[in-house]
Design a protein around this motif. Structure first.
Motif, mmCIF file in Angstrom:
data_model
loop_
_atom_site.group_PDB
_atom_site.id
_atom_site.type_symbol
_atom_site.label_atom_id
_atom_site.label_comp_id
_atom_site.label_asym_id
_atom_site.label_seq_id
_atom_site.Cartn_x
_atom_site.Cartn_y
_atom_site.Cartn_z
ATOM 1 N N ARG A 1 16.333 16.948 -29.922
ATOM 2 C CA ARG A 1 17.443 17.092 -30.871
ATOM 3 C C ARG A 1 18.688 16.335 -30.428
ATOM 4 N NH1 ARG A 1 18.039 20.958 -34.687
ATOM 5 N NH2 ARG A 1 19.822 19.641 -35.177
ATOM 6 N N PHE A 2 18.907 16.245 -29.125
ATOM 7 C CA PHE A 2 20.149 15.663 -28.638
ATOM 8 C C PHE A 2 19.874 14.374 -27.879
ATOM 9 C CE2 PHE A 2 22.512 19.181 -30.019
ATOM 10 C CZ PHE A 2 21.767 20.319 -29.755
ATOM 11 N N PHE A 3 20.473 13.297 -28.334
ATOM 12 C CA PHE A 3 20.253 11.983 -27.733
ATOM 13 C C PHE A 3 20.588 11.987 -26.252
ATOM 14 C CE2 PHE A 3 19.373 7.636 -27.679
ATOM 15 C CZ PHE A 3 20.416 6.898 -27.160
ATOM 16 N N GLY A 4 21.574 12.740 -25.859
ATOM 17 C CA GLY A 4 21.962 12.787 -24.456
ATOM 18 C C GLY A 4 20.905 13.383 -23.552
ATOM 19 N N ASN A 5 19.975 14.136 -24.124
ATOM 20 C CA ASN A 5 18.924 14.779 -23.333
ATOM 21 C C ASN A 5 17.631 13.995 -23.308
ATOM 22 O OD1 ASN A 5 20.624 16.931 -22.852
ATOM 23 N ND2 ASN A 5 19.745 18.221 -24.439
ATOM 24 N N ILE A 6 17.493 12.985 -24.171
ATOM 25 C CA ILE A 6 16.184 12.366 -24.420
ATOM 26 C C ILE A 6 15.629 11.668 -23.190
ATOM 27 C CG2 ILE A 6 17.111 10.187 -25.287
ATOM 28 C CD1 ILE A 6 14.007 12.023 -26.669
ATOM 29 N N ARG A 7 16.447 11.331 -22.225
ATOM 30 C CA ARG A 7 15.938 10.621 -21.049
ATOM 31 C C ARG A 7 15.357 11.547 -19.989
ATOM 32 N NH1 ARG A 7 21.194 7.449 -19.613
ATOM 33 N NH2 ARG A 7 22.115 8.953 -21.032
#
Length: 122
Positions: free
Chosen positions: A98-104
């Motif tokens: 859901r959150f781009f900041g977490n995708i890595r």
């Protein structure tokens, strides 16, 4: 719930290109950031590339930057891989978060596909 199915892997020689696809189904796919990870034998799963929900922001691991391109379309995300190297050999996984900041971060990913094998021979 989001279901992810990868395709496009295979056995190729070094220097050629492959395009991986990930088809998504389920709820509100367009709201999710999407990413690609890979896992080689005996190694941990590692981040490869990510794209935000609107498709206007992307992020790449250093060792694929300039060779791989992530994009998204209608209920799908793609990974164009050029100039493949034997070191790119791995199972490639599609991911949704859901959150781009977490995708890595693998532990933060909400949904995973089952993976597609990419083997690059020298």
């Amino acid at each position: 719930q989001v279901q992810l199915v990868e395709s496009g892997g295979g056995l190729v020689q070094a220097g050629v290109s492959l395009r991986l696809s990930c088809t998504a189904s389920g709820r509100t796919f367009s709201n999710y950031a999407m990413g690609w990870f890979r896992q080689a034998p005996g190694k941990e799963r590692e981040f490869v590339a990510a794209i935000n929900w609107s498709g206007d922001t992307t992020y790449y691991a250093d060792d694929v930057k300039g060779r791989f391109t992530i994009s998204r379309g209608n209920n799908a995300v793609y990974l164009q891989m050029n100039s493949l190297e034997p070191e790119d050999t791995a199972v490639y996984y599609c991911a949704a978060e859901r959150f781009f900041g977490n995708i890595r971060v693998p532990s933060r990913v909400d949904y995973w596909g089952k993976g597609t094998q990419v083997t690059v021979s020298s």
